[in-house]
Design an enzyme around this catalytic site. Sequence first.
Site, mmCIF file in Angstrom:
data_model
loop_
_atom_site.group_PDB
_atom_site.id
_atom_site.type_symbol
_atom_site.label_atom_id
_atom_site.label_comp_id
_atom_site.label_asym_id
_atom_site.label_seq_id
_atom_site.Cartn_x
_atom_site.Cartn_y
_atom_site.Cartn_z
ATOM 1 N N CYS A 111 0.814 -1.227 0.000
ATOM 2 C CA CYS A 111 0.000 0.000 0.000
ATOM 3 C C CYS A 111 0.845 1.274 0.000
ATOM 4 O O CYS A 111 0.354 2.344 -0.333
ATOM 5 C CB CYS A 111 -0.949 0.003 1.196
ATOM 6 S SG CYS A 111 -1.999 -1.443 1.239
ATOM 7 N N HIS A 245 -3.344 7.031 3.285
ATOM 8 C CA HIS A 245 -3.758 5.744 2.725
ATOM 9 C C HIS A 245 -5.171 5.443 3.227
ATOM 10 O O HIS A 245 -5.476 5.633 4.405
ATOM 11 C CB HIS A 245 -2.772 4.661 3.187
ATOM 12 C CG HIS A 245 -3.189 3.291 2.781
ATOM 13 N ND1 HIS A 245 -3.620 2.990 1.511
ATOM 14 C CD2 HIS A 245 -3.262 2.132 3.493
ATOM 15 C CE1 HIS A 245 -3.927 1.707 1.457
ATOM 16 N NE2 HIS A 245 -3.728 1.163 2.638
ATOM 17 N N ASN A 275 -10.256 0.004 0.245
ATOM 18 C CA ASN A 275 -8.795 0.057 0.208
ATOM 19 C C ASN A 275 -8.310 -0.483 -1.140
ATOM 20 O O ASN A 275 -8.485 -1.664 -1.424
ATOM 21 C CB ASN A 275 -8.265 -0.789 1.376
ATOM 22 C CG ASN A 275 -6.753 -0.799 1.472
ATOM 23 O OD1 ASN A 275 -6.070 -0.360 0.557
ATOM 24 N ND2 ASN A 275 -6.248 -1.315 2.578
HETATM 25 O O1 UT7 Z 1 -3.845 -1.517 3.685
HETATM 26 C C1 UT7 Z 1 -3.773 -2.777 4.309
HETATM 27 C C2 UT7 Z 1 -3.891 -2.677 5.738
HETATM 28 N N1 UT7 Z 1 -5.110 -3.135 6.327
HETATM 29 C C3 UT7 Z 1 -5.688 -2.435 7.299
HETATM 30 O O2 UT7 Z 1 -5.337 -1.306 7.548
HETATM 31 C C4 UT7 Z 1 -6.747 -3.043 8.168
HETATM 32 C C5 UT7 Z 1 -6.537 -2.685 9.614
HETATM 33 N N2 UT7 Z 1 -7.534 -3.253 10.471
HETATM 34 C C6 UT7 Z 1 -8.831 -2.823 10.476
HETATM 35 O O3 UT7 Z 1 -9.157 -1.905 9.731
HETATM 36 C C7 UT7 Z 1 -9.806 -3.452 11.427
HETATM 37 O O4 UT7 Z 1 -9.108 -4.236 12.362
HETATM 38 C C8 UT7 Z 1 -10.887 -4.320 10.702
HETATM 39 C C9 UT7 Z 1 -11.814 -3.420 9.895
HETATM 40 C C10 UT7 Z 1 -10.210 -5.306 9.779
HETATM 41 C C11 UT7 Z 1 -11.720 -5.065 11.732
HETATM 42 O O5 UT7 Z 1 -12.371 -4.147 12.601
HETATM 43 P P1 UT7 Z 1 -12.435 -4.454 14.162
HETATM 44 O O6 UT7 Z 1 -13.237 -3.393 14.761
HETATM 45 O O7 UT7 Z 1 -11.015 -4.615 14.607
HETATM 46 O O8 UT7 Z 1 -13.267 -5.802 14.226
HETATM 47 P P2 UT7 Z 1 -12.806 -7.188 14.847
HETATM 48 O O9 UT7 Z 1 -11.769 -7.834 13.999
HETATM 49 O O10 UT7 Z 1 -12.489 -6.977 16.305
HETATM 50 O O11 UT7 Z 1 -14.127 -8.037 14.766
HETATM 51 C C12 UT7 Z 1 -15.246 -7.749 15.590
HETATM 52 C C13 UT7 Z 1 -16.341 -8.727 15.252
HETATM 53 C C14 UT7 Z 1 -15.886 -10.191 15.252
HETATM 54 O O12 UT7 Z 1 -16.945 -10.966 15.764
HETATM 55 P P3 UT7 Z 1 -16.891 -11.492 17.266
HETATM 56 O O13 UT7 Z 1 -15.656 -12.337 17.352
HETATM 57 O O14 UT7 Z 1 -16.816 -10.268 18.128
HETATM 58 O O15 UT7 Z 1 -18.164 -12.253 17.416
HETATM 59 C C15 UT7 Z 1 -15.723 -10.492 13.774
HETATM 60 O O16 UT7 Z 1 -15.927 -11.860 13.485
HETATM 61 O O17 UT7 Z 1 -16.829 -8.452 13.928
HETATM 62 C C16 UT7 Z 1 -16.831 -9.680 13.182
HETATM 63 N N3 UT7 Z 1 -16.618 -9.340 11.773
HETATM 64 C C17 UT7 Z 1 -17.629 -8.986 10.961
HETATM 65 N N4 UT7 Z 1 -18.961 -8.886 11.168
HETATM 66 C C18 UT7 Z 1 -19.711 -8.502 10.141
HETATM 67 C C19 UT7 Z 1 -15.453 -9.293 11.086
HETATM 68 N N5 UT7 Z 1 -15.701 -8.903 9.819
HETATM 69 C C20 UT7 Z 1 -17.035 -8.715 9.728
HETATM 70 C C21 UT7 Z 1 -17.883 -8.319 8.675
HETATM 71 N N6 UT7 Z 1 -19.205 -8.217 8.916
HETATM 72 N N7 UT7 Z 1 -17.420 -8.018 7.436
#
Ligand code: UT7
Length: 318
Positions: A111, A245, A275
């Site tokens: 990225c 980014h 992204n």
């Molecule tokens: O340029 C490349 C670099 N990439 C990035 O910059 C990504 C950096 N990370 C992020 O932006 C965030 O960590 C994410 C957007 C990927 C995730 O957000 P989060 O607030 O950290 O969510 P999480 O991973 O803590 O997940 C919370 C919950 C989980 O369920 P449980 O375990 O709490 O029951 C996930 O399974 O949300 C669930 N979940 C979803 N639910 C609905 C994960 N993805 C989804 C989804 N829809 N698409």
Amino acid sequence: MNFKIIGTGSARPACVKTNDDLAEFLDTSDEWIRTRTGIEERHVMQDGESISQLATQAAQAALKNAGTDPKELDFIICSTIRGDYITPSMACIVARNLGVQCMAFDMNAACSGFIYALDCATGYFERGRAQKGLIVSAEAMSKMVDWQDRATCVLFGDAAGAVVLEKGENLLASKLASDGNVEVLNIPHVYGNSPFSSDEHKPSYLFMDGHGVYKFAVNAMATGLAETIAAAGLKQDEVDHVLPHQANMRIIQAAMKKLDIPEDRYRTNIAHYGNTSSACIPVLLDELNQAGMLKRGQILALTAFGGGLTTGAMVIRW
Ligand code: UT7
């Protein structure tokens, strides 16, 4: 002597998929994606489209905007995680499509690729090797994510952005770095069928530990911007436009809180693209340019992080 940006261009696939479209086949919702990331929709390539075509369209738009004939180009650098082929490079395909034979090569800094490519291009101007050059950042993220993994596929989109450069003095400061890490973000390679190896290979899908990248990203963006603005001899509130980014709106907001740059200087388009890796910043730059928002002499600060893990920050005068 470094460079001056004299034209911008961008291209995206016509097909747009909203969060609701994804919720038709994934256990996700518009509400989850919007509130956790700021993404509303993304462009996705369909049958018959290639990332080299998209890169060429962005290049042609940038050349038109710059009033530059492709024959004037001394180099073409493409930043991409993965072009249509391992070889030839995407840059060579773009060169062929533009009908030129100048030096052309790809670079992969994930990225952060656009900022790395700009920094690399500086050397050709400094050494007197180039009068004009083209940078194209183009990414087909939809071909690298696992469309059954809701935690990653909803975040990404496809696009291409390009700039035409000529000799100038508009780069004020840049800082590139890496923190080698395979664990938090990787895309395994596509393997051959060697009869001499029985190693098992993972499918070639993007893997990401979202939390790990998130933590790294907020600090990397804020520190990169602060150090690079200081290296340019400027105060943070002298920056007119910050082009971060576009990975997650929450990452941008958290980095923003750590800096003294007024909130209304941050530019984003993540809602409509998601992204698009190294294409994020040049696509945003082109949109600002086309909208007439960039005035001569204004200060732009670019900041990115990504797989590698790489980071890049750059301050330029428009
Ligand atoms: O340029 C490349 C670099 N990439 C990035 O910059 C990504 C950096 N990370 C992020 O932006 C965030 O960590 C994410 C957007 C990927 C995730 O957000 P989060 O607030 O950290 O969510 P999480 O991973 O803590 O997940 C919370 C919950 C989980 O369920 P449980 O375990 O709490 O029951 C996930 O399974 O949300 C669930 N979940 C979803 N639910 C609905 C994960 N993805 C989804 C989804 N829809 N698409």
